[in-house]
Design an enzyme around this catalytic site. Structure first.
Site, PDB file in Angstrom:
ATOM      1  N   TYR A 158      22.721  66.099 103.058  1.00 65.18           N
ATOM      2  CA  TYR A 158      21.665  65.672 103.986  1.00 65.18           C
ATOM      3  C   TYR A 158      20.367  66.413 103.682  1.00 65.18           C
ATOM      4  O   TYR A 158      19.288  65.806 103.618  1.00 65.18           O
ATOM      5  CB  TYR A 158      22.112  65.932 105.418  1.00 65.18           C
ATOM      6  CG  TYR A 158      21.203  65.338 106.470  1.00 65.18           C
ATOM      7  CD1 TYR A 158      21.267  63.980 106.768  1.00 65.18           C
ATOM      8  CD2 TYR A 158      20.284  66.125 107.158  1.00 65.18           C
ATOM      9  CE1 TYR A 158      20.434  63.421 107.730  1.00 65.18           C
ATOM     10  CE2 TYR A 158      19.451  65.579 108.121  1.00 65.18           C
ATOM     11  CZ  TYR A 158      19.530  64.227 108.399  1.00 65.18           C
ATOM     12  OH  TYR A 158      18.701  63.679 109.356  1.00 65.18           O
ATOM     13  N   SER A 175      13.241  64.902 107.684  1.00 66.10           N
ATOM     14  CA  SER A 175      13.869  65.744 108.694  1.00 66.10           C
ATOM     15  C   SER A 175      13.459  67.174 108.427  1.00 66.10           C
ATOM     16  O   SER A 175      13.128  67.547 107.294  1.00 66.10           O
ATOM     17  CB  SER A 175      15.395  65.623 108.619  1.00 66.10           C
ATOM     18  OG  SER A 175      16.028  66.641 109.376  1.00 66.10           O
TER      19      SER A 175
END
Length: 274
Positions: free
Chosen positions: A158, A145
């Site tokens: 994350y 990501s």
């Protein structure tokens, strides 16, 4: 151009929805046979039904990628159904997490996020790459990501999980150089998927992320096609969106000012403050 994404014998994790489903469907459209793995067998079966309805070949396998044992069982199931070793593995399974600062986010959230997002990719690479290395052929696509390099506030677990996937992919690219095995790491920003509905995302942060995704997000199908095409061209990094590319260059050219600006913007985001 190597045609490694056409006619592939592929394994896709997290294939029950979102980017994983898009990868599985696109690979089947390219003449591949696809093992669709997901922790939710029902959603994986829905992906398979869609592929078969279009004349493709696929099978559903239940797998929690945070478990090394279950990934090993996935590999056995894939070999049995494919009749050979997979030649393309897409380590896509992931969960969302965010909304709390370091020290406030429960350690259980860290453990679950790293277990799926980072250890899931580690397990996939550890399990499937030895056969590819020996065959001197094949490829792996790891889904990270833009969070792996943007380091946005209140997304610590994350961010760390996705930064680890980027680093792992870079390491693999060096280790596999000259072997014929390709490595690609995908770093998108907002994609129109259901990841923002995860239980590890605070309600306020979830709402903001969903609105941004609806406003500027790419479709998972667009992301999957771009990534597979880039993998065929031998590209290591896929940063598919303009906002991700801007952040990518800003972080590398001006790291200290970037961190200060990110901190200022973080004060206006929803969620508990430091």
């Amino acid at each position: 151009m190597a045609r490694r994404t056409h006619g592939a014998h592929a394994v896709v994790t997290g294939a029950g929805s979102g980017i994983g489903r898009a990868f599985a469907v696109e690979l089947a459209c390219r003449g591949g046979r696809v093992v669709c793995a997901d922790i939710d067998l029902g959603t994986a079966e829905q992906t398979v039904a869609g592929i078969e309805g279009d004349g493709g070949e696929a099978v559903a396998v239940v797998c929690d990628v945070s478990s090394a044992e279950e990934v090993a069982e996935l590999a056995e199931a894939a070999r049995s159904w494919l009749g050979r070793e997979p030649d393309l593995v897409v380590n896509n399974a992931g969960i969302g997490a965010g909304g709390r600062v370091v020290g406030d986010a429960p350690l259980a959230n860290w453990q679950r996020t790293l277990g799926v997002n980072l250890w899931g990719v580690i397990h996939g690479c550890h399990t499937f790459l030895p056969a590819m290395r020996q065959a001197r052929a094949g490829g792996v696509i790891n889904v990270a990501s833009a969070a792996g390099f943007t380091a946005a506030p209140r997304m610590s677990a994350y961010n760390v999980s996705k930064a680890g996937v980027v680093s792992l992919s870079e390491t693999l690219a060096a280790e596999l150089s000259g072997t014929g095995v390709g490595v690609t790491v995908l770093c998108p920003t907002f994609v129109r998927t259901n990841i923002f509905g995860g239980e590890l995302i605070d309600v306020a942060a979830r709402g903001l992320a969903q609105r941004l995704s609806d406003l500027v997000g790419f479709s998972p199908e667009r992301i999957a096609r771009r990534t597979l095409d880039a993998h065929e061209r031998g590209r290591l990094y896929v940063v598919p969106q303009p906002d991700a590319q801007l952040l990518w260059h800003a972080k590398r050219l001006l790291p200290t000012p970037y961190a200060r600006v990110a901190g200022l913007l973080g004060r206006f985001a929803p969620g508990p403050q430091q």
